[in-house]
Design a protein around this motif. Structure first.
Motif, PDB file in Angstrom:
ATOM      1  N   THR A  32      27.769   4.128  -5.235  1.00 48.29           N
ATOM      2  CA  THR A  32      27.624   6.395  -5.841  1.00 48.29           C
ATOM      3  C   THR A  32      28.029   6.838  -6.322  1.00 48.29           C
ATOM      4  O   THR A  32      28.373   7.955  -6.014  1.00 48.29           O
ATOM      5  N   VAL A  50      17.818   5.622  -7.276  1.00 52.79           N
ATOM      6  CA  VAL A  50      18.162   5.873  -6.020  1.00 52.79           C
ATOM      7  C   VAL A  50      17.762   7.630  -6.273  1.00 52.79           C
ATOM      8  O   VAL A  50      17.123   7.919  -6.714  1.00 52.79           O
ATOM      9  N   VAL A  53      21.218  11.448  -3.796  1.00 50.63           N
ATOM     10  CA  VAL A  53      23.334  10.802  -3.091  1.00 50.63           C
ATOM     11  C   VAL A  53      23.120  12.423  -2.018  1.00 50.63           C
ATOM     12  O   VAL A  53      23.660  13.416  -2.219  1.00 50.63           O
ATOM     13  N   PHE A  59      23.512   7.127  -0.431  1.00 49.31           N
ATOM     14  CA  PHE A  59      22.075   7.313  -1.650  1.00 49.31           C
ATOM     15  C   PHE A  59      21.400   7.225  -0.851  1.00 49.31           C
ATOM     16  O   PHE A  59      21.176   6.230   0.246  1.00 49.31           O
TER      17      PHE A  59
END
Length: 203
Positions: A32, A50, A53, A59
Motif C-alpha cells: 500500500t 485498488v 487507499v 486498501f
C-alpha cells in the motif's frame, strides 16, 4: 502482470457483501505504501484493482461475483491472511515467472509431508488444467510462483501435483499454514495455453 514472488502477508480487515460482488479491505503496509486508485495488486494470486487507499496501510478492492465463484476469494473472511504482490515494474527482476493474476481453477491441499529442510505439499489438480502442468514446470498457487516437483494420480484416478516448499516460503506465505482441505487458487503458465491455441489454429 506479476512474478509470483509474494511481497508480504496481508490480512482481510473488512468484507462488505454486495448484491453481485464483495468489497474487501486488505491491510498490507508494504504494497500500500506507493499504491493509488486504479493500481493492480494480486491477492492470493487474483489481480485486483485498488479502489481506495486507507490510512496508509490498507486498501479496498471490489471483487465481482464471477471471481468470487471461480476463486478461493469467496471463502475469505475478516482475519484471513492473504499473499500480496504489487504489479511488476518493467525494470524489476523476474524472480518467479510471468503471472497474470487470472485464476484458471481452484485445487485443494491434499497432504503435507514435512522434512528437515523443506515440506512437500500435495494439491489436487482439476481436469480442466491438468494438460498444462508438467513436472519441473511453473505453476502459481495462491499467487506464489512454484516449481512442480511431481505429478500423479490418487486411488480414485484424480490427478495431483506436488510442490516442495523451502522455509522462506513456509514462513512468508499462506502456504505455510494451509491445512489439508484448504482451497487454493491455481494459475498455469500462460505460455502453455498460447502454444496449445497456436497448434490448434494450424491444423
Amino acid at each position: 502482470m506479476f512474478t509470483g514472488i509474494v511481497e508480504e502477508l496481508g490480512e482481510i480487515v473488512a468484507k462488505e457483501d454486495l448484491a453481485d460482488a464483495a468489497r474487501f479491505t486488505v491491510r498490507g503496509a508494504l504494497v500500500t505504501s506507493d499504491a493509488g486508485h486504479g493500481d493492480s495488486i494480486a491477492v492470493n494470486g487474483v489481480c485486483l484493482t485498488v479502489v481506495e487507499v486507507l490510512g496508509g496501510d490498507s486498501f479496498t478492492a471490489d471483487v465481482m461475483a464471477e471471481t468470487l465463484d471461480r476463486s478461493s476469494l469467496g471463502a475469505l473472511e475478516v482475519g484471513s491472511r492473504v499473499n500480496l504482490e504489487r504489479a511488476a515494474a518493467l525494470n524489476s527482476r523476474l524472480g518467479g515467472h510471468l503471472v497474470q493474476g487470472h485464476v484458471d481453477a481452484t485445487g485443494s491441499v491434499i497432504s503435507r509431508s514435512p522434512s528437515e529442510n523443506w515440506e512437500v505439499v500435495r494439491i489436487s489438480l482439476p481436469d480442466s488444467i491438468a494438460r498444462y502442468v508438467v513436472e519441473k514446470g511453473s505453476i502459481t498457487v495462491d499467487g506464489v510462483s512454484l516449481t512442480v516437483s511431481a505429478l500423479g494420480r490418487d486411488g480414485d484416478g484424480g490427478e495431483f501435483f506436488e510442490i516442495s516448499l523451502i522455509p522462506t516460503t513456509l514462513e512468508m506465505t499462506t502456504l505455510g499454514g494451509a491445512a489439508p482441505g484448504t482451497p487454493v487458487n491455481l494459475e498455469v503458465d500462460v505460455i502453455a495455453k498460447y502454444v496449445e491455441r497456436l497448434q490448434a489454429a494450424g491444423r
